[in-house]
Motif scaffolding. Structure first.
Motif, PDB file in Angstrom:
ATOM      1  N   GLY A 229       0.812  -1.212   0.000  1.00 47.22           N
ATOM      2  CA  GLY A 229       0.000   0.000   0.000  1.00 47.22           C
ATOM      3  C   GLY A 229       0.845   1.261   0.000  1.00 47.22           C
ATOM      4  N   VAL A 230       1.911   1.285   0.803  1.00 46.73           N
ATOM      5  CA  VAL A 230       2.798   2.446   0.852  1.00 46.73           C
ATOM      6  C   VAL A 230       3.510   2.637  -0.488  1.00 46.73           C
ATOM      7  CG1 VAL A 230       4.871   3.386   1.929  1.00 46.73           C
ATOM      8  CG2 VAL A 230       3.115   2.321   3.346  1.00 46.73           C
ATOM      9  N   LEU A 231       3.976   1.539  -1.086  1.00 46.85           N
ATOM     10  CA  LEU A 231       4.654   1.633  -2.389  1.00 46.85           C
ATOM     11  C   LEU A 231       3.707   2.147  -3.465  1.00 46.85           C
ATOM     12  CD1 LEU A 231       6.785  -1.649  -2.362  1.00 46.85           C
ATOM     13  CD2 LEU A 231       7.570   0.697  -1.993  1.00 46.85           C
ATOM     14  N   LEU A 232       2.445   1.737  -3.393  1.00 43.23           N
ATOM     15  CA  LEU A 232       1.473   2.249  -4.366  1.00 43.23           C
ATOM     16  C   LEU A 232       1.248   3.741  -4.163  1.00 43.23           C
ATOM     17  CD1 LEU A 232      -1.225  -0.579  -4.544  1.00 43.23           C
ATOM     18  CD2 LEU A 232       0.336   0.159  -6.358  1.00 43.23           C
ATOM     19  N   GLY A 233       1.221   4.183  -2.921  1.00 40.68           N
ATOM     20  CA  GLY A 233       1.100   5.621  -2.678  1.00 40.68           C
ATOM     21  C   GLY A 233       2.264   6.388  -3.279  1.00 40.68           C
ATOM     22  N   ALA A 234       3.467   5.846  -3.143  1.00 46.64           N
ATOM     23  CA  ALA A 234       4.641   6.474  -3.756  1.00 46.64           C
ATOM     24  C   ALA A 234       4.521   6.475  -5.277  1.00 46.64           C
ATOM     25  CB  ALA A 234       5.909   5.744  -3.320  1.00 46.64           C
ATOM     26  N   PHE A 235       3.973   5.398  -5.834  1.00 45.69           N
ATOM     27  CA  PHE A 235       3.748   5.325  -7.281  1.00 45.69           C
ATOM     28  C   PHE A 235       2.794   6.427  -7.739  1.00 45.69           C
ATOM     29  CE2 PHE A 235       0.565   3.714 -10.360  1.00 45.69           C
ATOM     30  CZ  PHE A 235       1.338   3.715 -11.503  1.00 45.69           C
ATOM     31  N   PHE A 236       1.710   6.627  -6.989  1.00 44.33           N
ATOM     32  CA  PHE A 236       0.756   7.678  -7.362  1.00 44.33           C
ATOM     33  C   PHE A 236       1.385   9.064  -7.267  1.00 44.33           C
ATOM     34  CE2 PHE A 236      -2.342   4.322  -5.988  1.00 44.33           C
ATOM     35  CZ  PHE A 236      -2.831   4.073  -7.257  1.00 44.33           C
ATOM     36  N   LEU A 237       2.291   9.245  -6.304  1.00 44.85           N
ATOM     37  CA  LEU A 237       2.993  10.521  -6.212  1.00 44.85           C
ATOM     38  C   LEU A 237       3.829  10.775  -7.460  1.00 44.85           C
ATOM     39  CD1 LEU A 237       4.406  11.104  -2.605  1.00 44.85           C
ATOM     40  CD2 LEU A 237       2.808  12.522  -3.888  1.00 44.85           C
ATOM     41  N   SER A 238       4.490   9.742  -7.965  1.00 43.59           N
ATOM     42  CA  SER A 238       5.300   9.915  -9.172  1.00 43.59           C
ATOM     43  C   SER A 238       4.433  10.317 -10.359  1.00 43.59           C
ATOM     44  CB  SER A 238       6.081   8.636  -9.482  1.00 43.59           C
ATOM     45  OG  SER A 238       5.221   7.579  -9.877  1.00 43.59           O
ATOM     46  N   LEU A 239       3.219   9.770 -10.439  1.00 44.34           N
ATOM     47  CA  LEU A 239       2.305  10.183 -11.510  1.00 44.34           C
ATOM     48  C   LEU A 239       1.901  11.639 -11.344  1.00 44.34           C
ATOM     49  CD1 LEU A 239      -0.114   7.125 -11.948  1.00 44.34           C
ATOM     50  CD2 LEU A 239       2.099   7.553 -13.019  1.00 44.34           C
ATOM     51  N   ASP A 240       1.690  12.060 -10.097  1.00 46.40           N
ATOM     52  CA  ASP A 240       1.351  13.462  -9.855  1.00 46.40           C
ATOM     53  C   ASP A 240       2.499  14.380 -10.272  1.00 46.40           C
ATOM     54  OD1 ASP A 240      -1.152  12.861  -8.758  1.00 46.40           O
ATOM     55  OD2 ASP A 240      -0.295  12.521  -6.773  1.00 46.40           O
ATOM     56  N   PHE A 241       3.731  13.995  -9.938  1.00 43.43           N
ATOM     57  CA  PHE A 241       4.884  14.814 -10.324  1.00 43.43           C
ATOM     58  C   PHE A 241       4.977  14.934 -11.852  1.00 43.43           C
ATOM     59  CE2 PHE A 241       7.093  13.249  -6.228  1.00 43.43           C
ATOM     60  CZ  PHE A 241       6.422  14.217  -5.490  1.00 43.43           C
ATOM     61  N   LYS A 242       4.740  13.832 -12.541  1.00 42.64           N
ATOM     62  CA  LYS A 242       4.778  13.858 -14.004  1.00 42.64           C
ATOM     63  C   LYS A 242       3.685  14.759 -14.552  1.00 42.64           C
ATOM     64  CE  LYS A 242       5.680  12.572 -18.259  1.00 42.64           C
ATOM     65  NZ  LYS A 242       6.844  13.164 -18.972  1.00 42.64           N
ATOM     66  N   GLN A 243       2.502  14.689 -13.974  1.00 42.19           N
ATOM     67  CA  GLN A 243       1.395  15.520 -14.429  1.00 42.19           C
ATOM     68  C   GLN A 243       1.705  17.001 -14.240  1.00 42.19           C
ATOM     69  OE1 GLN A 243      -2.270  15.010 -12.245  1.00 42.19           O
ATOM     70  NE2 GLN A 243      -3.500  15.379 -14.060  1.00 42.19           N
ATOM     71  N   ILE A 244       2.289  17.344 -13.097  1.00 38.59           N
ATOM     72  CA  ILE A 244       2.633  18.735 -12.828  1.00 38.59           C
ATOM     73  C   ILE A 244       3.720  19.214 -13.797  1.00 38.59           C
ATOM     74  CG2 ILE A 244       3.665  20.281 -11.128  1.00 38.59           C
ATOM     75  CD1 ILE A 244       2.328  18.482  -8.975  1.00 38.59           C
ATOM     76  N   GLU A 245       4.725  18.387 -14.005  1.00 38.37           N
ATOM     77  CA  GLU A 245       5.805  18.756 -14.923  1.00 38.37           C
ATOM     78  C   GLU A 245       5.267  18.988 -16.332  1.00 38.37           C
ATOM     79  OE1 GLU A 245      10.304  17.212 -15.786  1.00 38.37           O
ATOM     80  OE2 GLU A 245       8.720  15.709 -15.874  1.00 38.37           O
ATOM     81  N   ASP A 246       4.383  18.108 -16.791  1.00 41.13           N
ATOM     82  CA  ASP A 246       3.798  18.286 -18.115  1.00 41.13           C
ATOM     83  C   ASP A 246       2.963  19.557 -18.183  1.00 41.13           C
ATOM     84  OD1 ASP A 246       4.974  15.991 -18.990  1.00 41.13           O
ATOM     85  OD2 ASP A 246       3.162  14.756 -18.902  1.00 41.13           O
ATOM     86  N   GLY A 247       2.225  19.833 -17.119  1.00 41.96           N
ATOM     87  CA  GLY A 247       1.387  21.033 -17.114  1.00 41.96           C
ATOM     88  C   GLY A 247       2.194  22.306 -17.234  1.00 41.96           C
ATOM     89  N   VAL A 248       3.304  22.382 -16.506  1.00 38.33           N
ATOM     90  CA  VAL A 248       4.159  23.562 -16.580  1.00 38.33           C
ATOM     91  C   VAL A 248       4.832  23.650 -17.949  1.00 38.33           C
ATOM     92  CG1 VAL A 248       6.207  24.670 -15.617  1.00 38.33           C
ATOM     93  CG2 VAL A 248       4.538  23.601 -14.089  1.00 38.33           C
TER      94      VAL A 248
END
Length: 284
Positions: A229-248
């Motif tokens: 569960g913790v590793l999946l949370g970290a995985f979702f964070l990486s997707l969020d970082f990618k989304q933010i980077e693409d948005g900028v």
């Protein structure tokens, strides 16, 4: 590229037909000056016949930045995320101090937060009021639950908070240094594991209603499930970082920073809850 979350599906960044990119919506393409080239407006630019003072003012002016053009910046995301997490923290304090022991109210707040989050996820545009209302009710739920855990495992909520901060910071460093690359294959594998994990939790919940315990909340199996569960949370964070980077990078509208803050909050709450459960199992 689309990003996903274990609870809510959020829109990703999409390229427009004209080679420019948006954030789920249309934007004006770059280089669309009607006065340029040999089009019908060629030669009609009023500055072409302007005074030397006008020309000097135009060409010596600083270029417009993201703030002037209404584009999302990292600062926008940081500010909105701080506001959203601050609202969660205030709600948590209220839940801890004023509603301690009210587990019924806590799960009611969690249900309201879930509904508000679902409403936001299906809207085409971010609604800050909805996001902040979600954060407030989620915070109340976290406050009551954390107080209950603290009664049985003293200091567990503080350990979970520190662990969540360490995981999020580590993931940010790993993403920025490209130790983790968010590719299409990476997302497919991660989402397949996440779907299986959520289905397993749902099955366990349904079976527990009928008195069947799969042992996922204690012992070795509970520890394994908690780590996943913790590793999946970290995985979702990486997707969020990618989304933010693409948005900028692609010039997403400034208002979309609220969606980025919403997604980061969801991922951090997921990690915190999984860490809280894992710590309780380890301390038993």
């Amino acid at each position: 590229m689309r990003s996903s979350n274990p609870v809510f599906s959020r829109r990703g960044f999409t390229r427009g037909d004209g080679g420019y990119a948006g954030f789920g919506g249309q934007q004006q393409p770059q280089g669309g000056n009607p006065y340029a080239g040999g089009g019908p407006y060629a030669g009609t630019n009023p500055y072409n016949n302007g005074t030397p003072e006008q020309l000097q003012e135009m060409y010596q002016a600083p270029p417009a930045g993201p703030l002037q053009t209404g584009r999302m910046t990292i600062d926008d995301v940081v500010m909105r995320t701080a506001i959203t997490l601050g609202t969660v923290a205030v709600g948590a304090v209220v839940g801890w101090v004023a509603l301690a022991g009210s587990l019924g109210l806590a799960f009611g707040a969690a249900l309201i937060a879930f509904v508000l989050g679902m409403v936001q996820s299906f809207k085409r545009e971010p609604v800050p009021a909805l996001i902040l209302a979600y954060a407030a009710f989620e915070g109340i739920f976290l406050g009551v639950i954390s107080e209950a855990y603290n009664q049985q495992w003293s200091g567990a909520p503080l350990q979970a908070v520190l662990s969540t901060m360490a995981i999020s910071g580590g993931m940010l460093v790993a993403y920025r240094t490209r130790l983790i690359r968010v590719t299409a294959r990476y997302q497919r594998i991660g989402m397949a594991i996440a779907i299986g994990f959520v289905l397993l939790l749902v099955v366990n919940l349904l079976l527990s209603v009928f008195g069947v315990d799969l042992g996922m909340r204690s012992g070795g199996l509970g520890i394994i499930v908690g780590i996943v569960g913790v590793l999946l949370g970290a995985f979702f964070l990486s997707l969020d970082f990618k989304q933010i980077e693409d948005g900028v990078t692609y010039g997403a509208p400034q208002r979309e920073s609220w969606l980025a803050a919403f997604g980061l909050t969801l991922s951090l709450v997921w990690i915190y809850l999984e860490m809280l459960r894992l710590i309780s199992i380890l301390r038993d």
